[in-house]
Design a protein around this motif. Structure first.
Motif, mmCIF file in Angstrom:
data_model
loop_
_atom_site.group_PDB
_atom_site.id
_atom_site.type_symbol
_atom_site.label_atom_id
_atom_site.label_comp_id
_atom_site.label_asym_id
_atom_site.label_seq_id
_atom_site.Cartn_x
_atom_site.Cartn_y
_atom_site.Cartn_z
ATOM 1 N N ALA A 173 21.926 -13.922 48.186
ATOM 2 C CA ALA A 173 21.176 -13.158 49.183
ATOM 3 C C ALA A 173 19.713 -13.595 49.203
ATOM 4 O O ALA A 173 19.115 -13.758 50.271
ATOM 5 C CB ALA A 173 21.285 -11.659 48.893
ATOM 6 N N LYS A 174 19.111 -13.804 48.032
ATOM 7 C CA LYS A 174 17.719 -14.269 47.955
ATOM 8 C C LYS A 174 17.574 -15.630 48.616
ATOM 9 O O LYS A 174 16.622 -15.880 49.356
ATOM 10 C CB LYS A 174 17.260 -14.355 46.502
ATOM 11 N N GLN A 175 18.513 -16.528 48.366
ATOM 12 C CA GLN A 175 18.462 -17.859 48.968
ATOM 13 C C GLN A 175 18.563 -17.778 50.486
ATOM 14 O O GLN A 175 17.859 -18.488 51.206
ATOM 15 C CB GLN A 175 19.584 -18.740 48.412
ATOM 16 N N GLU A 176 19.444 -16.909 50.987
ATOM 17 C CA GLU A 176 19.600 -16.767 52.440
ATOM 18 C C GLU A 176 18.342 -16.202 53.081
ATOM 19 O O GLU A 176 17.923 -16.656 54.146
ATOM 20 C CB GLU A 176 20.808 -15.891 52.757
ATOM 21 N N VAL A 177 17.712 -15.231 52.425
ATOM 22 C CA VAL A 177 16.480 -14.656 52.959
ATOM 23 C C VAL A 177 15.374 -15.709 52.969
ATOM 24 O O VAL A 177 14.650 -15.860 53.950
ATOM 25 C CB VAL A 177 16.043 -13.411 52.146
ATOM 26 N N GLU A 178 15.248 -16.470 51.882
ATOM 27 C CA GLU A 178 14.232 -17.520 51.827
ATOM 28 C C GLU A 178 14.477 -18.571 52.903
ATOM 29 O O GLU A 178 13.536 -19.048 53.541
ATOM 30 C CB GLU A 178 14.206 -18.162 50.445
ATOM 31 N N ALA A 179 15.726 -18.927 53.134
ATOM 32 C CA ALA A 179 16.055 -19.905 54.178
ATOM 33 C C ALA A 179 15.715 -19.340 55.557
ATOM 34 O O ALA A 179 15.202 -20.056 56.417
ATOM 35 C CB ALA A 179 17.528 -20.289 54.107
ATOM 36 N N ASP A 180 15.987 -18.042 55.773
ATOM 37 C CA ASP A 180 15.690 -17.412 57.055
ATOM 38 C C ASP A 180 14.181 -17.333 57.301
ATOM 39 O O ASP A 180 13.726 -17.498 58.428
ATOM 40 C CB ASP A 180 16.276 -16.004 57.132
ATOM 41 N N LEU A 181 13.426 -17.057 56.254
ATOM 42 C CA LEU A 181 11.981 -16.933 56.400
ATOM 43 C C LEU A 181 11.334 -18.287 56.670
ATOM 44 O O LEU A 181 10.362 -18.369 57.400
ATOM 45 C CB LEU A 181 11.352 -16.311 55.153
ATOM 46 N N GLY A 182 11.856 -19.325 56.054
ATOM 47 C CA GLY A 182 11.273 -20.654 56.210
ATOM 48 C C GLY A 182 9.977 -20.757 55.431
ATOM 49 O O GLY A 182 9.386 -19.762 55.035
ATOM 50 N N PRO A 183 9.503 -21.970 55.202
ATOM 51 C CA PRO A 183 8.303 -22.164 54.381
ATOM 52 C C PRO A 183 7.048 -21.537 54.982
ATOM 53 O O PRO A 183 6.230 -20.988 54.272
ATOM 54 C CB PRO A 183 8.158 -23.677 54.268
ATOM 55 N N LYS A 184 6.893 -21.579 56.311
ATOM 56 C CA LYS A 184 5.690 -21.038 56.937
ATOM 57 C C LYS A 184 5.567 -19.542 56.692
ATOM 58 O O LYS A 184 4.542 -19.048 56.257
ATOM 59 C CB LYS A 184 5.704 -21.326 58.434
ATOM 60 N N ASN A 185 6.633 -18.781 56.953
ATOM 61 C CA ASN A 185 6.604 -17.324 56.763
ATOM 62 C C ASN A 185 6.532 -16.945 55.299
ATOM 63 O O ASN A 185 5.891 -15.980 54.933
ATOM 64 C CB ASN A 185 7.822 -16.672 57.403
ATOM 65 N N ASP A 219 5.025 -18.551 52.894
ATOM 66 C CA ASP A 219 3.652 -18.738 52.433
ATOM 67 C C ASP A 219 2.756 -17.593 52.864
ATOM 68 O O ASP A 219 1.952 -17.106 52.095
ATOM 69 C CB ASP A 219 3.085 -20.063 52.946
ATOM 70 N N SER A 220 2.916 -17.131 54.104
ATOM 71 C CA SER A 220 2.086 -16.033 54.580
ATOM 72 C C SER A 220 2.420 -14.732 53.857
ATOM 73 O O SER A 220 1.542 -13.922 53.616
ATOM 74 C CB SER A 220 2.214 -15.867 56.092
ATOM 75 N N GLU A 221 3.692 -14.509 53.524
ATOM 76 C CA GLU A 221 4.063 -13.303 52.772
ATOM 77 C C GLU A 221 3.531 -13.358 51.346
ATOM 78 O O GLU A 221 3.096 -12.362 50.800
ATOM 79 C CB GLU A 221 5.572 -13.109 52.766
ATOM 80 N N ASP A 222 3.576 -14.563 50.726
ATOM 81 C CA ASP A 222 3.027 -14.704 49.376
ATOM 82 C C ASP A 222 1.540 -14.401 49.355
ATOM 83 O O ASP A 222 1.026 -13.772 48.440
ATOM 84 C CB ASP A 222 3.273 -16.125 48.832
ATOM 85 N N ALA A 223 0.819 -14.818 50.372
ATOM 86 C CA ALA A 223 -0.623 -14.576 50.451
ATOM 87 C C ALA A 223 -0.919 -13.095 50.612
ATOM 88 O O ALA A 223 -1.923 -12.606 50.127
ATOM 89 C CB ALA A 223 -1.222 -15.374 51.596
ATOM 90 N N ALA A 224 -0.035 -12.375 51.287
ATOM 91 C CA ALA A 224 -0.243 -10.949 51.526
ATOM 92 C C ALA A 224 -0.035 -10.115 50.277
ATOM 93 O O ALA A 224 -0.530 -9.015 50.175
ATOM 94 C CB ALA A 224 0.692 -10.460 52.636
ATOM 95 N N GLU A 225 0.707 -10.625 49.318
ATOM 96 C CA GLU A 225 1.012 -9.829 48.115
ATOM 97 C C GLU A 225 -0.071 -9.865 47.104
ATOM 98 O O GLU A 225 -1.013 -10.248 46.907
ATOM 99 C CB GLU A 225 2.307 -10.350 47.454
#
Length: 91
Positions: free
Chosen positions: A71-83, A85-91
Motif C-alpha cells: 500500500a505504501k509503494q502504491e501511494v508513493e507511485a501515485d504521488l510521484g516524485p514532485k508531490n 517532495d512537496s509533502e516532505d517539505a510540509a512536514e
C-alpha cells in the motif's frame, strides 16, 4: 471532475463511474483529501485473484506487513516524485 454533496452530505456518482468502479467504496481520509476505494463484489475472490497461492506459508503478521508495504509503494507511485517532495517539505 467535481462532485458536490447534497444537503445531507451525500455524493452522487455518474452511471459511467458506477459501471466502471461498482456501487460500494471504502472512504480513506488523509490530512488534505478523501479517496474512494472501490470494494469488489466478492473481496475474498479479488484477493485470491491478486495473490494466488502465496498465502499458504505466511502468518497473519507477515501478510499484514506485506499488505502495508505494498500500500505504501502504491501511494508513493501515485504521488510521484514532485508531490512527494512537496509533502516532505510540509512536514
Amino acid at each position: 471532475m467535481s462532485i458536490e454533496t447534497d444537503s445531507h452530505g451525500r455524493l452522487y456518482l455518474s452511471s459511467e463511474l458506477r459501471k466502471k468502479y461498482g456501487e460500494r467504496f471504502h472512504v480513506v481520509e488523509y490530512q488534505d483529501r478523501l479517496e474512494l476505494i472501490p470494494i469488489e463484489e466478492d473481496p475474498l475472490e479479488a484477493v485470491r485473484d491478486e495473490i494466488g497461492d502465496s498465502l499458504e506459508d505466511k502468518s497473519v503478521a507477515e501478510l499484514r506487513e506485506d499488505a502495508l508495504e505494498k500500500a505504501k509503494q502504491e501511494v508513493e507511485a501515485d504521488l510521484g516524485p514532485k508531490n512527494r517532495d512537496s509533502e516532505d517539505a510540509a512536514e
